[in-house]
Design a protein around this motif. Sequence first.
Motif, PDB file in Angstrom:
ATOM      1  N   PRO A 149      47.666  13.120  23.048  1.00 35.84           N
ATOM      2  CA  PRO A 149      48.400  13.425  24.280  1.00 35.84           C
ATOM      3  C   PRO A 149      48.705  14.907  24.475  1.00 35.84           C
ATOM      4  O   PRO A 149      48.906  15.355  25.593  1.00 35.84           O
ATOM      5  CB  PRO A 149      49.696  12.621  24.142  1.00 35.84           C
TER       6      PRO A 149
ATOM      7  N   ASN B  93      59.193  11.174  29.535  1.00 33.92           N
ATOM      8  CA  ASN B  93      59.886  10.755  28.322  1.00 33.92           C
ATOM      9  C   ASN B  93      59.204  11.285  27.060  1.00 33.92           C
ATOM     10  O   ASN B  93      59.463  10.823  25.965  1.00 33.92           O
ATOM     11  CB  ASN B  93      60.029   9.225  28.271  1.00 33.92           C
ATOM     12  N   GLY B  94      58.338  12.287  27.229  1.00 33.29           N
ATOM     13  CA  GLY B  94      57.690  12.896  26.066  1.00 33.29           C
ATOM     14  C   GLY B  94      58.578  13.925  25.407  1.00 33.29           C
ATOM     15  O   GLY B  94      59.673  14.235  25.891  1.00 33.29           O
ATOM     16  N   ALA B  95      58.098  14.470  24.290  1.00 43.21           N
ATOM     17  CA  ALA B  95      58.901  15.390  23.501  1.00 43.21           C
ATOM     18  C   ALA B  95      59.216  16.661  24.286  1.00 43.21           C
ATOM     19  O   ALA B  95      60.356  17.098  24.357  1.00 43.21           O
ATOM     20  CB  ALA B  95      58.165  15.736  22.210  1.00 43.21           C
TER      21      ALA B  95
ATOM     22  N   LYS C 259      61.715  15.959  27.202  1.00 42.08           N
ATOM     23  CA  LYS C 259      63.086  15.620  26.825  1.00 42.08           C
ATOM     24  C   LYS C 259      63.807  16.813  26.221  1.00 42.08           C
ATOM     25  O   LYS C 259      65.002  16.991  26.407  1.00 42.08           O
ATOM     26  CB  LYS C 259      63.082  14.439  25.855  1.00 42.08           C
ATOM     27  N   SER C 260      63.050  17.632  25.477  1.00 38.05           N
ATOM     28  CA  SER C 260      63.663  18.803  24.874  1.00 38.05           C
ATOM     29  C   SER C 260      64.102  19.782  25.963  1.00 38.05           C
ATOM     30  O   SER C 260      65.213  20.302  25.952  1.00 38.05           O
ATOM     31  CB  SER C 260      62.665  19.458  23.920  1.00 38.05           C
TER      32      SER C 260
ATOM     33  N   GLY D 232      57.741   7.497  32.616  1.00 39.47           N
ATOM     34  CA  GLY D 232      57.099   7.285  31.328  1.00 39.47           C
ATOM     35  C   GLY D 232      55.720   7.910  31.255  1.00 39.47           C
ATOM     36  O   GLY D 232      55.109   8.197  32.290  1.00 39.47           O
ATOM     37  N   ALA D 233      55.242   8.109  30.033  1.00 41.83           N
ATOM     38  CA  ALA D 233      53.875   8.599  29.861  1.00 41.83           C
ATOM     39  C   ALA D 233      52.939   7.526  30.401  1.00 41.83           C
ATOM     40  O   ALA D 233      53.129   6.348  30.148  1.00 41.83           O
ATOM     41  CB  ALA D 233      53.599   8.854  28.396  1.00 41.83           C
TER      42      ALA D 233
END
Lengths: 325, 291, 388
Positions: free
Chosen positions: C45, C177-179, C182-183, C206-207
């Motif tokens: 991804p 909602n991936g890293a 969200k970071s 969502g992904a």
Amino acid sequence: MLAHLASPRTGGLLALAAVIALLPLVLRNSYFYDVAVLVGLNAIVCIGLNLLIGYAGQISLGHAGFFGLGAYGSAILASRYGWPPLAALLATTFAVALLAFIVGRPILRLRGHYLAMATLGLGVIIFMVISTEDKFTGGPDGISVVPFRIGGFVLQGERIWYWVVGALLLVAVWLALNLIESPTGRALRALHSSEVGAEVVGINAAEHKLMVFVISAVFASVAGSLGAHYSGFVTPAKVAFLHSIELVTMVVFGGLASTFGAVVGAAVLTTLPQLLATFEDYEMMVFGAVMIGTMIFLPRGVVPSLARLFRSHRSADADNKANKA
Amino acid sequence: MSPQFVQYLLTGLTVGAIYALVALGFSIIFNASHVINFAQGEFVMIGGMATVSLVAVGLPYLLAIPLAIATAALVGLALEKFAVEPARDASVVTLIIITIGASMFLRGLAMLVWDKNLHALKPITGDKPIAIAGATILPQSVWVLGVTLAIVVALSWFFGRTLLGKAMLATSHNRLAAQLVGINVRMVLFLSFGLSAALGAIAGILIAPITTTSYDVGVMLGLKGFAAAILGGLGSGIGAVIGGLVLGIVETMSAGYLSSAYKDAIAFVIILVVLFFLPSGLFGKRGGERV
Amino acid sequence: MKSTLAKNSFKRGFAAAAAAFALISGPALAQEPIKIGAFLSVTGPASFLGDPEQKTLELYVDKINAAGGVLGRKLKLVSYDSAGDAEKARTFAKRLIDQDKVDVIVGGSTTGETMAVIPLVEAAQIPFISLAGAVVITEPVKKWVFKTPQSDRMACEKIFVDMQSRKLSKIALISGNGAFDKSMRAQCMDVAKNYGIQIVADETYGAGDTDMTAQLTKIKNTAGVQAVLNAGFGAGPAIVTKNYRQVGITLPFYQSHGVASKEYIKLSGGAAEGVRLPAGALLVADGLPANDPQRAVLVAYKHEYESHYKSDVATFGGHAWDGLMLAVDAIKKAGGTDKAKVRDAIEATHGFVGIDGVFNMSPTDHMGLNLSAFRMLEIKGGDWTLVK
């Protein structure tokens, strides 16, 4: 006594112990130990999963969920709340067992592909919660985990972990083999061949299935907890659907209803990506081709298929000898 | 109905129609072979990516789309011939692993043949939103809904009126009996893979202008399609369609009214609840198990 | 083009095998190569990060070698594909350290991969330059860990400064909602109040989601929203941008540095017109004033990359350029590959002109960039323009 030693059960266990004892001779540095530890942890999950899929005939496409709950339970309790890791591990294991017990009952009423869907859904829900509740879990970036310690002794370094995981693997195999030979194991096999038939002769299918489901969840959870402490880090990738698939693949690859097959499957499919690492563009394709090829040519999985081949050779030899005599 | 609700409904229907097409693919193969084909999502990917690359070399849509569908169908036939057929006596789990292996193989192949980038397709008829009761819908979504409807009609005609369709249906009901009345069961199995691959490819082409496409677009759509097929009841055509639409609408309604972070989780919870009460899905075959 | 790529990776495999064989069998060469280790998300991804990073490392290691290497020694790149998986990253890092015995590690396309590797490099005491964005990588400072990309917190700050200047104070946030998403979302929520920004809506997708009109409709119907910020990368932001126009929102729209590649403009069609985002200066290299300190470096990298790979340059490859060049610069200054000396040299980096900005490292700052590393861009006529 000798006959007992030569039984596939004890003999296999001894052979596995020998492999674990001698393997360090070829493990050249801590990278090799690291791969060996990962193999061991995956093997523990697969042994539990194999009890469920191979012996009880119930598929689960959500076992990474239990693995992940174990990992995150330990990570959160030990790293965020400062619990002693052993206490965190035990509490997490208990909680996962309880969860499996509660959801197992309705889920295991389902059959075949519907069961696959339900377990998959369960895994996806666990994944969603873990990657969304970042206050506790660190979200998709993951969470750091403190080293495992018991009293003043800190479990750190690949070599120590190798022996710990090796010992636990032997315990897991021993537990699984005993379970299979117990009345429960026989009931399970009856279940696998025909659930209705088994119930007719008085076997309570639901209870036995539930028990194996809980046991396999516990195996996964414990391996998850230990894996989190070993890596020092855990991300939701370990909880994802793809990891569930990986686990099932290891079990089927090694051989359904073969405890040693689960170990072999875990070993081969954990090391394969390391061997393919230099060909990253081809890795996925080769991995897929290996899966297809193995299933076509060894549909029972590597270990049972080879064992059968070996046995038929031996019996042919025996026949020859008998003829000559 | 508030405009907000209409918007969620329209969006849900569009998303659901795509799930329905993927779910139909699952059902057709399941009927013919009792195999769950986890490579179904890859047909969606192949449809989209093949169209993108054919358009890139200058073909008009009118040529590119049928060629892309044919490509996917050929891959479907090859999958049956080289991966499923040689293992047809294997257990269900073994076949699941084979199709999962096939999906990885196809994804890896697509990454090499094409690339890892995202690609966009031009909408078939422009991208000016159409207003309906205060909500908006893209012309491409109308295409999605229209084509899905047309396919459902065509499939019901095919299974109800044509000899081949009836043969496929008969095989799904009772394989042995079908064989006894002279149906070439192996051919049915073979063709079912081609047909469901073509359906998947159509879904992939329809959705590419809305969502973009890439070599790994099939993973998520495959999963959702499987969920829709199960929700509707495996092997039921109408179940697959209803399952897909329900799943799509539940997702968007959850995102709109409850929590967008948990919309997928909510959808799966609902599927689990449905299965607890209807263990064979909404329209699945009920019946005892043979001893 | 694809087939040359395939050949290259085969060649790489054989070359690696041959090199390993040579190391085992032959007597140690008089001049052993300097080994640069890398683990990148070349597939999976996050491949849109790892792919240009890998290409950049390969291109420039070859170039440096063609120009005679570093300190008279050749560079050797050992690179693994961690596919965005933290567990794989950790194992490959171990392999780089224990098996390949590299001198310095450049890599870690994502924050998760980087964080999983940090305990290892700290224990092994090897210089590590991460290519991931989150602030947690270098805050608190870890002795052996550095990073080159601008942090996601800086991206938020840059956007909020721009919003302030446009008198926008109530905003809606929509993120994946991936890293990465969200970071960045967490960082933006964290620093918003410093800029008098109030986040009145917070939506997620969502992904692999195919449609975000539901979330955007909700935002549209939230009272008082003055601007919308989308944190994400890949297909998500392109779909959000298209849906944004579809549901008819006309408020100012901001994207993150995650979409800083031409692909985003192409994928969202005309819908990206007027979108603003913070990004490294690389995207507008040719349009920079002649006196811009970074101009020469940026233009050279852009043309080098584009002529070699025949594809548009992305800022992510620039992270790898910075990582490699910082390491090479430090090795030159340290006069060798002594790990402690190289580490000290990286920490002493001052006024180093890179792709991501001008680096000034210090014992308390292992990223070395300030807000000037980000430029505010606006998409006009299908291309990037600098916001003055």
